[in-house]
Design a protein around this motif. Structure first.
Motif, mmCIF file in Angstrom:
data_model
loop_
_atom_site.group_PDB
_atom_site.id
_atom_site.type_symbol
_atom_site.label_atom_id
_atom_site.label_comp_id
_atom_site.label_asym_id
_atom_site.label_seq_id
_atom_site.Cartn_x
_atom_site.Cartn_y
_atom_site.Cartn_z
ATOM 1 N N TYR A 208 29.687 -8.861 -44.078
ATOM 2 C CA TYR A 208 28.849 -8.171 -43.091
ATOM 3 C C TYR A 208 27.402 -8.637 -43.113
ATOM 4 C CZ TYR A 208 27.507 -5.367 -47.178
ATOM 5 O OH TYR A 208 27.063 -4.954 -48.414
ATOM 6 N N LEU A 209 27.006 -9.335 -44.187
ATOM 7 C CA LEU A 209 25.607 -9.713 -44.338
ATOM 8 C C LEU A 209 25.093 -10.605 -43.201
ATOM 9 C CD1 LEU A 209 23.123 -9.398 -46.095
ATOM 10 C CD2 LEU A 209 23.914 -11.335 -47.468
ATOM 11 N N PRO A 210 25.809 -11.683 -42.800
ATOM 12 C CA PRO A 210 25.296 -12.509 -41.705
ATOM 13 C C PRO A 210 25.111 -11.727 -40.406
ATOM 14 C CG PRO A 210 27.020 -13.673 -42.894
ATOM 15 C CD PRO A 210 27.029 -12.270 -43.406
ATOM 16 N N ALA A 211 26.033 -10.797 -40.115
ATOM 17 C CA ALA A 211 25.923 -10.016 -38.891
ATOM 18 C C ALA A 211 24.697 -9.109 -38.921
ATOM 19 C CB ALA A 211 27.191 -9.187 -38.674
ATOM 20 N N LEU A 212 24.450 -8.462 -40.062
ATOM 21 C CA LEU A 212 23.273 -7.606 -40.181
ATOM 22 C C LEU A 212 21.980 -8.423 -40.110
ATOM 23 C CD1 LEU A 212 24.101 -4.954 -42.952
ATOM 24 C CD2 LEU A 212 23.945 -4.612 -40.491
ATOM 25 N N ARG A 213 21.986 -9.558 -40.821
ATOM 26 C CA ARG A 213 20.789 -10.406 -40.800
ATOM 27 C C ARG A 213 20.526 -10.926 -39.383
ATOM 28 N NH1 ARG A 213 22.183 -14.119 -44.320
ATOM 29 N NH2 ARG A 213 21.120 -13.286 -46.144
ATOM 30 N N GLY A 214 21.591 -11.328 -38.695
ATOM 31 C CA GLY A 214 21.448 -11.805 -37.321
ATOM 32 C C GLY A 214 20.875 -10.738 -36.407
ATOM 33 N N PHE A 215 21.319 -9.499 -36.601
ATOM 34 C CA PHE A 215 20.798 -8.391 -35.797
ATOM 35 C C PHE A 215 19.303 -8.220 -36.025
ATOM 36 C CE2 PHE A 215 19.486 -3.912 -36.208
ATOM 37 C CZ PHE A 215 19.475 -3.554 -34.870
ATOM 38 N N PHE A 216 18.879 -8.196 -37.297
ATOM 39 C CA PHE A 216 17.465 -8.030 -37.611
ATOM 40 C C PHE A 216 16.638 -9.179 -37.026
ATOM 41 C CE2 PHE A 216 18.923 -5.183 -41.112
ATOM 42 C CZ PHE A 216 18.130 -4.101 -40.813
ATOM 43 N N GLU A 217 17.135 -10.400 -37.151
ATOM 44 C CA GLU A 217 16.392 -11.562 -36.656
ATOM 45 C C GLU A 217 16.261 -11.540 -35.135
ATOM 46 O OE1 GLU A 217 18.564 -14.817 -38.260
ATOM 47 O OE2 GLU A 217 17.623 -14.704 -40.251
ATOM 48 N N GLN A 218 17.356 -11.229 -34.429
ATOM 49 C CA GLN A 218 17.304 -11.186 -32.969
ATOM 50 C C GLN A 218 16.372 -10.088 -32.482
ATOM 51 O OE1 GLN A 218 21.280 -10.870 -31.426
ATOM 52 N NE2 GLN A 218 21.906 -12.872 -32.204
ATOM 53 N N ARG A 219 16.452 -8.948 -33.139
ATOM 54 C CA ARG A 219 15.597 -7.844 -32.720
ATOM 55 C C ARG A 219 14.125 -8.153 -32.989
ATOM 56 N NH1 ARG A 219 16.785 -1.638 -32.390
ATOM 57 N NH2 ARG A 219 14.672 -0.798 -32.363
ATOM 58 N N GLU A 220 13.851 -8.802 -34.116
ATOM 59 C CA GLU A 220 12.482 -9.184 -34.442
ATOM 60 C C GLU A 220 11.916 -10.137 -33.395
ATOM 61 O OE1 GLU A 220 10.149 -10.214 -38.589
ATOM 62 O OE2 GLU A 220 12.133 -11.084 -38.259
ATOM 63 N N LYS A 221 12.720 -11.123 -32.984
ATOM 64 C CA LYS A 221 12.274 -12.084 -31.965
ATOM 65 C C LYS A 221 12.027 -11.385 -30.639
ATOM 66 C CE LYS A 221 14.732 -16.063 -33.937
ATOM 67 N NZ LYS A 221 15.871 -16.994 -33.756
ATOM 68 N N ARG A 222 12.908 -10.459 -30.286
ATOM 69 C CA ARG A 222 12.755 -9.737 -29.015
ATOM 70 C C ARG A 222 11.481 -8.910 -28.987
ATOM 71 N NH1 ARG A 222 17.412 -6.513 -28.702
ATOM 72 N NH2 ARG A 222 16.228 -4.622 -29.162
ATOM 73 N N LEU A 223 11.171 -8.254 -30.112
ATOM 74 C CA LEU A 223 9.965 -7.444 -30.176
ATOM 75 C C LEU A 223 8.708 -8.296 -30.095
ATOM 76 C CD1 LEU A 223 10.968 -4.839 -32.915
ATOM 77 C CD2 LEU A 223 10.713 -4.443 -30.480
ATOM 78 N N MET A 224 8.770 -9.516 -30.643
ATOM 79 C CA MET A 224 7.609 -10.413 -30.598
ATOM 80 C C MET A 224 7.314 -10.858 -29.175
ATOM 81 S SD MET A 224 8.297 -12.763 -33.993
ATOM 82 C CE MET A 224 6.931 -13.855 -33.607
ATOM 83 N N LEU A 225 8.329 -10.872 -28.313
ATOM 84 C CA LEU A 225 8.143 -11.308 -26.926
ATOM 85 C C LEU A 225 7.659 -10.186 -26.012
ATOM 86 C CD1 LEU A 225 11.364 -13.501 -26.502
ATOM 87 C CD2 LEU A 225 9.010 -14.296 -26.819
ATOM 88 N N GLN A 226 7.721 -8.950 -26.520
ATOM 89 C CA GLN A 226 7.321 -7.816 -25.688
ATOM 90 C C GLN A 226 5.804 -7.686 -25.611
ATOM 91 O OE1 GLN A 226 9.354 -4.357 -27.217
ATOM 92 N NE2 GLN A 226 11.351 -5.013 -26.412
#
Length: 295
Positions: free
Chosen positions: A277-295
């Motif tokens: 489950y670790l890659p899926a959780l890490r991927g979620f955090f990374e994608q969300r972090e990138k999305r917030l940086m674009l806001q």
């Protein structure tokens, strides 16, 4: 039946494992992708070059004769709610972990991530009704109690009622929280509750699946039983058209569920009992972090 000593050992092993993950894999990411409830006023101080002009407090400036600004800090403290499905379908697992065991481990990671950032964590266990509610609190001992309940609580109900769990959350947690719903989502008719909850809380859906539920093996005539209703049906898995029809049904349900989440702008993570489950959780955090940086 496991003895209290064995239960404590198992919980302690899980704590050590997940705490290591929290300190290495998610260090800093959890804090950056979940925002506090708003901004708190801290002080009024003299204007300095480089300060935001919009922060000038004109009333104080007029009284003092030179510019002063209002200083705010983010209200960092969060309330994290874990809503964990403990219906009978969670007991299924065709590999090393059952769906409920995987849910417990993921919930443990999220709980310790919150604790490490001094956030409150609460728990709702649900089946076809709310089985247990533990109000949000801070601290390691509180978190260990949550994990014990997730792993060893014996539910009365067997079915799954997502509506009931979300309605209860919206009644008892009146301020905005980060709500992680961990379930196989083997239910229907909860679109309205999703919409209401997504407006009130930062909603993240974690869907737990097992590979054997998504793909019938070719093993001849088998009896399948619904873990929640007890209904049984005989299926000839050697028939390729039957396997194809089953796969199409699974994909249709999954796509409809994901489409509804996207429509409601709800973040989701898919986790399987046969994968780390670790890659899926890490991927979620990374994608969300990138999305917030674009806001």
């Amino acid at each position: 039946m496991e003895s209290p000593h064995d239960i404590l050992k198992k919980i302690r092993r899980l704590e050590i494992k997940t705490r290591g993950l929290v300190q290495t894999a998610f260090a800093g990411q959890y804090r950056s992708v979940f925002k506090g409830r708003g901004m708190n006023f801290e002080e009024v101080r003299e204007y300095q070059p480089g300060d935001e002009v919009r922060a000038i407090d004109w009333n104080v400036t007029a009284r003092m004769g030179h510019p002063y600004i209002k200083k705010f800090t983010e209200e960092r403290e969060l309330t994290v709610m874990l809503l964990v499905d403990v219906s009978a379908s969670g007991n299924y697992g065709s590999v090393s972990l059952s769906k409920r065991e995987l849910a417990a481990e993921v919930a443990c990671v999220l709980a310790f991530s919150a604790t490490r950032n001094n956030d409150k964590v609460g728990l709702i266990l649900f089946s076809d009704h709310v089985e247990l509610f533990i109000p949000p609190k801070k601290g390691r001992l509180h978190t260990l109690r949550l994990i014990r309940e997730i792993m060893y609580f014996t539910p009365e109900g067997r079915g799954t009622d997502i509506n009931c769990a979300l309605d209860f959350l919206n009644r008892v947690v009146t301020r905005r929280s980060v709500a992680f719903v961990i379930s196989d989502f083997q239910a229907s008719g909860f679109s309205k509750a999703l919409s209401v909850t997504a407006r009130r809380h930062d909603f993240v859906a974690l869907q737990i699946v097992d590979p054997r539920e998504e793909d019938l093996p070719n093993v001849g005539l088998v009896t399948l039983e619904d873990a929640e209703t007890g209904e049984q049906i005989e299926v000839d898995t050697s028939d390729s058209s039957t396997r194809a029809a089953y796969l199409n049904l699974v994909e249709k349900r999954r796509n409809e569920f994901l489409k509804e989440l996207r429509r409601q702008r709800i973040d989701s993570i898919s986790l399987s009992t046969d994968r780390d489950y670790l890659p899926a959780l890490r991927g979620f955090f990374e994608q969300r972090e990138k999305r917030l940086m674009l806001q």
